[in-house]
Design a protein around this motif. Structure first.
Motif, short mmCIF file in Angstrom:
data_model
loop_
_atom_site.label_atom_id
_atom_site.label_comp_id
_atom_site.label_asym_id
_atom_site.label_seq_id
_atom_site.Cartn_x
_atom_site.Cartn_y
_atom_site.Cartn_z
N LEU A 64 -10.26 -7.47 -2.31
CA LEU A 64 -8.97 -6.87 -2.56
C LEU A 64 -8.04 -7.64 -1.29
O LEU A 64 -8.48 -7.64 -0.06
CB LEU A 64 -9.23 -5.44 -2.33
CG LEU A 64 -7.90 -4.64 -1.86
CD1 LEU A 64 -7.47 -4.54 -3.52
CD2 LEU A 64 -8.52 -3.03 -1.69
N MET A 65 -6.84 -7.94 -1.81
CA MET A 65 -5.86 -8.54 -0.94
C MET A 65 -4.75 -7.50 -0.56
O MET A 65 -4.68 -7.37 0.80
CB MET A 65 -5.17 -9.59 -1.64
CG MET A 65 -6.10 -10.64 -2.32
SD MET A 65 -5.19 -12.05 -3.26
CE MET A 65 -4.29 -12.79 -1.87
N PHE A 66 -4.13 -6.99 -1.50
CA PHE A 66 -3.03 -5.92 -1.07
C PHE A 66 -3.11 -4.81 -2.11
O PHE A 66 -3.39 -4.90 -3.26
CB PHE A 66 -1.68 -6.75 -1.37
CG PHE A 66 -1.32 -7.78 -0.50
CD1 PHE A 66 -1.41 -9.10 -1.25
CD2 PHE A 66 -1.26 -7.84 0.72
CE1 PHE A 66 -1.42 -10.19 -0.35
CE2 PHE A 66 -1.06 -8.87 1.61
CZ PHE A 66 -1.07 -10.11 1.10
N VAL A 67 -2.66 -3.39 -1.53
CA VAL A 67 -2.36 -2.51 -2.24
C VAL A 67 -1.12 -2.00 -2.25
O VAL A 67 -0.61 -1.69 -0.95
CB VAL A 67 -3.51 -1.20 -1.95
CG1 VAL A 67 -3.23 0.00 -2.85
CG2 VAL A 67 -4.86 -1.79 -2.12
N TYR A 68 -0.30 -1.62 -3.20
CA TYR A 68 0.80 -1.04 -3.00
C TYR A 68 0.64 0.49 -3.94
O TYR A 68 0.10 0.70 -4.82
CB TYR A 68 1.94 -1.56 -3.92
CG TYR A 68 2.53 -2.72 -2.79
CD1 TYR A 68 2.14 -3.91 -2.77
CD2 TYR A 68 3.59 -2.66 -2.16
CE1 TYR A 68 2.34 -4.96 -2.14
CE2 TYR A 68 4.26 -3.31 -1.37
CZ TYR A 68 3.50 -4.61 -1.27
OH TYR A 68 4.18 -5.63 -0.51
N ASN A 69 1.22 1.50 -3.16
CA ASN A 69 1.21 2.92 -3.75
C ASN A 69 2.60 3.31 -3.80
O ASN A 69 3.25 3.39 -2.46
CB ASN A 69 0.38 3.88 -2.90
CG ASN A 69 -0.05 5.00 -3.73
OD1 ASN A 69 0.04 5.11 -4.93
ND2 ASN A 69 -0.52 6.16 -3.11
N PHE A 70 3.22 3.63 -5.01
CA PHE A 70 4.49 4.13 -4.77
C PHE A 70 5.60 3.06 -4.03
O PHE A 70 6.26 3.28 -3.28
CB PHE A 70 4.75 5.40 -4.00
CG PHE A 70 4.25 6.61 -4.97
CD1 PHE A 70 3.00 7.17 -4.64
CD2 PHE A 70 4.81 7.13 -6.21
CE1 PHE A 70 2.47 8.08 -5.53
CE2 PHE A 70 4.49 8.12 -6.56
CZ PHE A 70 3.17 8.60 -6.39
N GLU B 14 5.09 0.87 -1.78
CA GLU B 14 4.63 0.94 -0.37
C GLU B 14 3.34 0.17 -0.21
O GLU B 14 2.45 1.01 -0.71
CB GLU B 14 4.77 2.31 0.36
CG GLU B 14 6.27 3.14 0.44
CD GLU B 14 7.13 2.16 0.98
OE1 GLU B 14 8.44 2.29 0.60
OE2 GLU B 14 6.98 1.62 2.17
N GLN B 15 3.28 -0.65 0.63
CA GLN B 15 2.14 -1.49 0.74
C GLN B 15 1.24 -0.66 1.82
O GLN B 15 1.79 -0.41 2.62
CB GLN B 15 2.29 -2.62 1.36
CG GLN B 15 1.10 -3.67 1.76
CD GLN B 15 1.44 -5.16 2.29
OE1 GLN B 15 2.18 -5.85 1.83
NE2 GLN B 15 0.74 -5.52 3.33
N THR B 16 0.03 -0.34 1.32
CA THR B 16 -0.77 0.63 2.05
C THR B 16 -2.11 -0.17 2.62
O THR B 16 -2.78 0.34 3.49
CB THR B 16 -1.59 1.68 1.15
OG1 THR B 16 -2.13 1.19 -0.06
CG2 THR B 16 -0.37 2.73 0.51
N GLU B 17 -2.39 -1.34 2.11
CA GLU B 17 -3.42 -1.99 2.60
C GLU B 17 -3.14 -3.68 2.63
O GLU B 17 -2.43 -4.09 1.63
CB GLU B 17 -4.68 -2.20 1.76
CG GLU B 17 -5.40 -0.83 1.74
CD GLU B 17 -5.98 -0.37 2.91
OE1 GLU B 17 -5.87 0.83 3.66
OE2 GLU B 17 -6.58 -1.12 3.60
N ASN B 18 -3.32 -4.22 3.41
CA ASN B 18 -3.37 -5.67 3.65
C ASN B 18 -4.64 -6.32 4.34
O ASN B 18 -4.78 -6.21 5.66
CB ASN B 18 -2.05 -6.15 4.44
CG ASN B 18 -1.87 -7.44 4.66
OD1 ASN B 18 -2.88 -8.29 4.34
ND2 ASN B 18 -0.81 -8.12 4.98
N ASN B 19 -5.66 -6.74 3.60
CA ASN B 19 -6.86 -6.88 4.09
C ASN B 19 -6.85 -8.45 4.80
O ASN B 19 -7.62 -9.34 4.21
CB ASN B 19 -7.89 -6.93 3.06
CG ASN B 19 -8.00 -5.51 2.60
OD1 ASN B 19 -7.76 -4.59 3.31
ND2 ASN B 19 -8.10 -5.31 1.40
N SER B 20 -6.08 -8.53 5.87
CA SER B 20 -6.25 -9.98 6.64
C SER B 20 -6.10 -11.00 5.84
O SER B 20 -6.72 -12.09 6.05
CB SER B 20 -7.49 -9.99 7.37
OG SER B 20 -7.90 -8.86 8.07
#
Lengths: 114, 109
Positions: A45-51, A53-59
């Motif tokens: 998993l690289m990135f997650v966007y919710n609405f 907005e970026q919620t995750e950025n896995n290094s």
């Protein structure tokens, strides 16, 4: 058109090029994801966007730059990539980012960095 | 060592056989997913489990939270079941996902 679409399906680029991957979902979902799948390795998993907005950025290295202008579109901007970045890049979406939400995947972009 | 281990890595079966794919994990999870990836890359989500057992057609997925183990069963296997099956877990400490390396299944007519 339905589901999750990704363009291009295949991309070959040099290490000095700048390119972008595009993902579009027609499901009315609020969360979108970028994954990397390298040969013989688990999905990452690289990135997650919710609405939007970026919620995750896995290094993830800064040579990968995501952009989510609205809930239906997600981009992955690529610059100064390395040959080890060659992989299948998958986009997915889900209704929200709740534990119970099912993710729907696009067909992927096969990236080769020369 | 990967946080999610699958076995077997490769599996060949005759059409009609009962198939079991196993997934073990070493972290605390809020949910476990089984995914199916066909040649060419497309991934389909088969099940999301947080406890017990789910059934969809010929597919059955079970999870034992105490033993940190899940199984995916395919009854009356068919060549169209040939794909890579991936186990994924969502951590209970946040929004991170970990994936197994997948089990490549080939069903021979």
């Amino acid at each position: 058109e339905t589901g999750v679409t990704q363009t291009p399906r295949h991309l070959v680029m040099g290490m000095t090029n700048k390119k972008s991957l595009k993902c579009e979902q027609h499901l009315g979902h609020n969360a979108m994801y970028w994954y990397k799948q390298s040969a013989k390795k688990p999905l990452e998993l690289m990135f997650v966007y919710n609405f939007k907005e970026q919620t995750e950025n896995n290094s993830v290295p800064s040579r990968f730059s995501p952009e989510c202008p609205n809930s239906s579109h997600l981009f992955l901007h690529l610059h100064t990539l390395q040959p080890e970045d060659s992989a299948l890049y998958l986009c997915a979406s889900s209704q929200d980012f709740r534990i119970t939400d099912t993710q729907y995947f696009g067909p992927g972009t096969r990236l080769t960095v020369l | 060592k990967n946080e999610v281990e699958q076995s077997p890595q490769n599996l060949t079966a005759q059409e009609g056989e009962f198939i079991t794919i196993n997934c073990s994990y070493s972290v605390g999870i809020s949910a476990l997913h089984w995914l199916q990836q066909h040649p060419g890359g497309g991934i389909v989500s088969l099940f999301m489990l947080s406890s017990g057992k789910k059934k969809h057609g010929r597919l059955i997925a079970t999870i034992n939270i105490q033993e940190k183990h899940s199984s995916l069963h395919i009854t009356a296997s068919h060549p169209r079941d040939s794909a890579v099956y991936i186990c994924a877990v969502r951590l209970d400490t946040g929004n991170q996902f970990y994936f197994g390396t997948g089990t490549s299944l080939t069903v021979i007519p």
